[in-house]
Design an enzyme around this catalytic site. Structure first.
Site, mmCIF file in Angstrom:
data_model
loop_
_atom_site.group_PDB
_atom_site.id
_atom_site.type_symbol
_atom_site.label_atom_id
_atom_site.label_comp_id
_atom_site.label_asym_id
_atom_site.label_seq_id
_atom_site.Cartn_x
_atom_site.Cartn_y
_atom_site.Cartn_z
ATOM 1 N N CYS A 230 0.853 -1.183 0.000
ATOM 2 C CA CYS A 230 0.000 0.000 0.000
ATOM 3 C C CYS A 230 0.891 1.236 0.000
ATOM 4 O O CYS A 230 2.093 1.141 0.228
ATOM 5 C CB CYS A 230 -0.871 0.014 1.248
ATOM 6 S SG CYS A 230 -1.820 -1.498 1.446
ATOM 7 N N ARG B 179 1.434 2.003 -5.873
ATOM 8 C CA ARG B 179 1.720 1.001 -4.853
ATOM 9 C C ARG B 179 0.494 0.159 -4.492
ATOM 10 O O ARG B 179 0.602 -0.816 -3.749
ATOM 11 C CB ARG B 179 2.245 1.677 -3.585
ATOM 12 C CG ARG B 179 3.491 2.473 -3.809
ATOM 13 C CD ARG B 179 3.944 3.094 -2.534
ATOM 14 N NE ARG B 179 4.402 2.086 -1.599
ATOM 15 C CZ ARG B 179 5.661 1.674 -1.499
ATOM 16 N NH1 ARG B 179 6.578 2.194 -2.271
ATOM 17 N NH2 ARG B 179 5.997 0.761 -0.631
ATOM 18 N N TRP C 290 -3.680 -1.912 -1.405
ATOM 19 C CA TRP C 290 -3.561 -3.188 -2.134
ATOM 20 C C TRP C 290 -3.964 -4.229 -1.105
ATOM 21 O O TRP C 290 -3.240 -4.509 -0.155
ATOM 22 C CB TRP C 290 -2.121 -3.390 -2.597
ATOM 23 C CG TRP C 290 -1.928 -4.557 -3.509
ATOM 24 C CD1 TRP C 290 -2.010 -4.555 -4.883
ATOM 25 C CD2 TRP C 290 -1.588 -5.909 -3.137
ATOM 26 N NE1 TRP C 290 -1.753 -5.821 -5.370
ATOM 27 C CE2 TRP C 290 -1.495 -6.667 -4.329
ATOM 28 C CE3 TRP C 290 -1.364 -6.552 -1.923
ATOM 29 C CZ2 TRP C 290 -1.182 -8.019 -4.345
ATOM 30 C CZ3 TRP C 290 -1.055 -7.918 -1.934
ATOM 31 C CH2 TRP C 290 -0.965 -8.625 -3.135
ATOM 32 N N ASN D 144 0.644 0.201 6.177
ATOM 33 C CA ASN D 144 1.133 -0.637 5.081
ATOM 34 C C ASN D 144 1.838 -1.813 5.731
ATOM 35 O O ASN D 144 2.765 -1.618 6.512
ATOM 36 C CB ASN D 144 2.121 0.177 4.223
ATOM 37 C CG ASN D 144 2.800 -0.668 3.174
ATOM 38 O OD1 ASN D 144 2.273 -1.709 2.764
ATOM 39 N ND2 ASN D 144 3.965 -0.223 2.732
ATOM 40 N N GLY D 145 1.396 -3.029 5.422
ATOM 41 C CA GLY D 145 2.040 -4.206 6.009
ATOM 42 C C GLY D 145 0.998 -5.155 6.567
ATOM 43 O O GLY D 145 -0.174 -5.105 6.173
ATOM 44 N N GLU E 42 11.530 -12.167 -19.818
ATOM 45 C CA GLU E 42 11.153 -10.808 -19.425
ATOM 46 C C GLU E 42 10.089 -10.243 -20.377
ATOM 47 O O GLU E 42 9.140 -9.590 -19.944
ATOM 48 C CB GLU E 42 12.403 -9.914 -19.373
ATOM 49 C CG GLU E 42 12.157 -8.443 -19.095
ATOM 50 C CD GLU E 42 11.414 -8.143 -17.792
ATOM 51 O OE1 GLU E 42 11.214 -9.040 -16.977
ATOM 52 O OE2 GLU E 42 10.986 -6.981 -17.624
ATOM 53 N N LYS F 45 6.332 -8.870 -19.379
ATOM 54 C CA LYS F 45 5.795 -7.538 -19.737
ATOM 55 C C LYS F 45 4.429 -7.685 -20.397
ATOM 56 O O LYS F 45 3.477 -6.970 -20.075
ATOM 57 C CB LYS F 45 6.728 -6.787 -20.712
ATOM 58 C CG LYS F 45 8.062 -6.315 -20.179
ATOM 59 C CD LYS F 45 7.978 -5.317 -19.065
ATOM 60 C CE LYS F 45 7.868 -5.963 -17.744
ATOM 61 N NZ LYS F 45 8.725 -5.848 -16.688
ATOM 62 N N GLU G 26 1.739 -8.875 -17.852
ATOM 63 C CA GLU G 26 1.403 -7.903 -16.809
ATOM 64 C C GLU G 26 0.436 -6.840 -17.284
ATOM 65 O O GLU G 26 -0.451 -6.433 -16.539
ATOM 66 C CB GLU G 26 2.675 -7.197 -16.308
ATOM 67 C CG GLU G 26 3.507 -8.015 -15.389
ATOM 68 C CD GLU G 26 4.677 -7.221 -14.832
ATOM 69 O OE1 GLU G 26 4.756 -7.052 -13.618
ATOM 70 O OE2 GLU G 26 5.530 -6.773 -15.625
ATOM 71 N N HIS H 254 10.000 -30.039 -26.201
ATOM 72 C CA HIS H 254 9.897 -31.138 -25.228
ATOM 73 C C HIS H 254 8.525 -31.183 -24.559
ATOM 74 O O HIS H 254 8.391 -31.710 -23.458
ATOM 75 C CB HIS H 254 11.014 -31.019 -24.184
ATOM 76 C CG HIS H 254 12.374 -31.213 -24.773
ATOM 77 N ND1 HIS H 254 12.846 -32.436 -25.180
ATOM 78 C CD2 HIS H 254 13.346 -30.323 -25.093
ATOM 79 C CE1 HIS H 254 14.057 -32.309 -25.696
ATOM 80 N NE2 HIS H 254 14.384 -31.016 -25.650
ATOM 81 N N LYS I 126 3.558 -2.157 -6.875
ATOM 82 C CA LYS I 126 4.939 -1.876 -7.258
ATOM 83 C C LYS I 126 5.947 -2.612 -6.381
ATOM 84 O O LYS I 126 6.800 -3.316 -6.888
ATOM 85 C CB LYS I 126 5.175 -0.359 -7.192
ATOM 86 C CG LYS I 126 6.550 0.077 -7.655
ATOM 87 C CD LYS I 126 6.713 -0.108 -9.142
ATOM 88 C CE LYS I 126 8.088 0.267 -9.633
ATOM 89 N NZ LYS I 126 8.342 -0.308 -10.965
HETATM 90 O O1 M6R Z 1 11.413 -3.930 -6.525
HETATM 91 P P1 M6R Z 1 11.862 -5.247 -7.038
HETATM 92 O O2 M6R Z 1 12.790 -5.126 -8.210
HETATM 93 O O3 M6R Z 1 12.448 -6.125 -5.981
HETATM 94 O O4 M6R Z 1 10.556 -5.962 -7.563
HETATM 95 C C1 M6R Z 1 10.576 -7.281 -7.991
HETATM 96 C C2 M6R Z 1 9.288 -7.650 -8.692
HETATM 97 O O5 M6R Z 1 8.219 -7.557 -7.817
HETATM 98 C C3 M6R Z 1 9.029 -6.750 -9.904
HETATM 99 O O6 M6R Z 1 10.101 -6.794 -10.799
HETATM 100 C C4 M6R Z 1 7.748 -7.188 -10.618
HETATM 101 O O7 M6R Z 1 7.921 -8.444 -11.212
HETATM 102 C C5 M6R Z 1 7.305 -6.139 -11.632
HETATM 103 N N1 M6R Z 1 5.874 -6.113 -11.678
HETATM 104 C C6 M6R Z 1 7.832 -6.395 -13.008
HETATM 105 O O8 M6R Z 1 7.342 -5.536 -13.972
#
Ligand code: M6R
Length: 590
Positions: A2, A27, A74, A100-101, A469, A473, A476, A492, A585
């Protein structure tokens, strides 16, 4: 997960908190809320939805006051409802909190408070905190003392900001969750991260574990709950600017941050040699180096393993951070753990380094956020210098991690100057890769793919983590099911899923062209629609994205068109690329 913010000063807090909420929305964006102390008591507005939607319905600016707190959520405990949205208030209506937490023992605490006559109006863990404080205040303790006593009964991780209607005070505490203080002229800001108040001040205090900040008309004091005494923390001036945290001419942070990669990569070319050499020396000295990370940072780390092997002839072990504690048995005081994390607050990454530290291993971090928990808990750090990454989806932080790992591998091979020159040159090429023409070209591809349900990606060697990666992207932001494989692996099993028209993205390079083209042919023979990304076109490709050959830096070049493609797909499919569903985030819970 959050975002929290607080303000104490002499200006009207409502617009400051509202703007802060907009900046923190990345966040968490299930719901949002604000509480402000006015001349007629504390006023709370909160609801489900995005900040501006709620503002349009409830008008966050209706009330004025000099002390306020805000929250973007969140959800963890309790569904996405108005009742569960923050701020939460104690039964007597005086103590208001944003959190937050997670409070791990909230069920026991709730039971206890219920037995004392307290009522609960939400399903959250958070609501136990202001009521525990009220419980202690009823026993005669003042606000600060009651907060201190309450925290002794509450387990878990938290960053909290509290206000009390009658006391004109603001209290904030951090334990294993991010919280920074902004220091202005006669005013203070408390927030989950710096962009929330960057417009108002660049002077920041990074809090240590279990620091409790107390702000009132006489100023700010910090009490450390571990040391059980007041402590001094330095005020640091940071070099981010407010413009970096704004969208500017762009519709979305996603595209802005993609375009910024030219600048970011050029900045990496200017990293101090001494810093790179020092970290490379630690890798040389270590008996066993492990690199740990999550999500996109994990793809960068995995890529690092290939780079260290190829360039420096050095074996580095890679492990997803959340799995790393299961391998802690290998660690010794001579081991080195490199943790890579944009935010420096990812719970799984922090757990991994804590496991490493408990075995006596040394920890080095590569992180983008100065003063982050990861940076503070590491023995040494390299700052990524990517500037604030606001979009939930990581782009520029990823390529900066790749570039840093590349330079470390170059230094280990005694080729740092050569490596820096290549990075410098790459910065100029990235400018072309993010150009309007490239964006238009990729939009044509996005139009072809917009209704697709499944997409596969393959790459060999350095292009394998690139494929992983790129798939992340696309998933997501467009919610298309995208799966990446090493070129040799798809046949395979997963090749069974290829049908007429299934789109497959194939990453090529001069080095592995022959083999990966064979893999592309195998897919084409089953009816796949082949999209090639690389230096040379081929008859097997139905669509081709030309990206020049850059050897060990191919991955930085090839991921950029994929980031743009993901963006275009999100737009065409009506998805918000800056705030993908279910994501946050910084993932600060395990
Ligand atoms: O802040 P961090 O780099 O540790 O975050 C790691 C992942 O949570 C972050 O890369 C996540 O996969 C993103 N949504 C990727 O776009």
């Amino acid at each position: 997960m959050c975002g929290i913010i607080g303000y104490f000063g002499n200006r009207n807090a409502a617009p400051i908190i509202l703007e802060g909420l907009r900046r923190l929305e990345y966040r968490g964006y299930d719901s949002a809320g604000m509480a402000i102390i006015t001349n007629n008591g504390v006023k709370i507005k909160k609801d489900v939805g995005k900040v501006d939607e709620i503002h349009a319905r409830l008008n966050f600016l209706e009330h004025e006051g000099n002390i306020a707190i805000g929250h973007t959520r969140w959800a963890t405990h309790g569904g996405v409802t108005r009742e569960n949205a923050h701020p939460h208030i104690s039964n007597n209506g005086k103590i208001v909190i944003v959190h937050n937490g997670i409070i791990e023992n909230f069920q026991e605490q709730r039971k206890f408070l219920t037995s004392q006559g307290f009522k609960f109006y939400s399903q959250t863990d958070t609501e136990t905190i202001p009521n525990t404080i009220e419980y202690h205040m009823r026993r005669g303790y003042d606000f600060f003392e009651a907060v201190k006593r309450s925290l002794r009964h509450l387990d878990g991780q938290y960053a909290i900001v509290l206000i009390h209607e009658d006391e004109k005070k603001l209290v904030a505490v951090r334990k294993e969750a991010p919280l920074v203080i902004g220091v202005g002229e006669g005013e203070y800001f408390v927030a989950s991260d710096i962009p929330a108040f960057l417009e108002h001040t660049k002077n920041v205090i990074f809090l240590e574990e279990k620091d409790m900040v107390m702000i009132d008309k006489d100023g700010l004091k910090i009490f450390n709950l571990i040391k059980d005494s007041f402590v001094e923390r330095p005020i640091v001036s940071i070099d981010w600017n407010a413009e970096q945290a704004k969208k500017g001419e762009f519709d979305h942070f996603f595209m802005k941050e993609i375009v910024e990669q030219t600048e970011v990569i050029s900045r990496i070319a200017k990293l101090e040699d001494g810093l790179i050499k020092d970290i490379a020396d630690e890798i040389r000295k270590a008996k066993g180096t492990y690199i740990v990370a999550c999500g996109t940072a994990a793809h960068a780390s995995m890529h690092g393993v290939y780079l260290f092997s190829r360039i420096a002839k050095k074996h580095i072990n890679f492990c997803i951070a959340s799995e790393f504690p299961h391998f802690k048995h290998f660690l010794t005081p001579e081991s080195l753990v490199i943790a890579v994390s944009q935010s420096g607050e990812t719970a799984d990454t922090l757990a991994a380094i804590r496991a490493a530290k408990s075995a006596g291993a040394k920890v080095i971090s590569i992180t983008n956020v100065m003063g982050s928990t990861l940076m503070r808990e590491s023995d040494k750090s390299i700052l990524q210098r990517a500037g604030p990454e606001i979009c939930v989806v990581s782009t520029k932080a990823y390529t900066s991690q790749l570039a840093i790992l590349y330079l470390l591998a170059c230094e280990l091979a005694g080729k740092l100057d050569e490596g820096k020159e290549k990075i410098r040159e790459l910065g100029r090429y990235i400018y072309y890769l993010t150009s309007i023409n490239m964006r238009k070209y990729l939009k044509q591809l996005a139009e072809k793919l917009r209704y697709t349900e499944h997409l596969y990606l393959i790459g060999r060697g350095l292009q394998y983590p690139t494929a992983l990666e790129a798939a992340l992207k696309i998933k997501e932001v467009s919610y298309i099911h995208a799966e990446a494989y090493a070129g040799g692996e798809l046949k395979h099993g997963t090749i069974a899923l290829i049908e007429h028209g299934t789109p497959c993205i194939v990453f090529t390079s001069e080095e592995n062209e022959k083999e990966i083209i064979s893999n592309a042919m195998e897919l084409k023979a089953r009816g796949a629609y082949i999209i090639g990304v690389g230096p040379r076109n081929n008859d097997v490709f139905d669509f081709f994205i030309k990206v020049r050959e850059a050897g060990e830096l191919n991955s930085i070049c090839q991921i950029i068109p994929m980031q743009i493609l993901a963006y275009q797909l999100a737009i065409l499919r009506g998805c918000d690329p800056d705030k993908p569903r279910n994501l946050a985030k910084a993932v600060v819970v395990k």
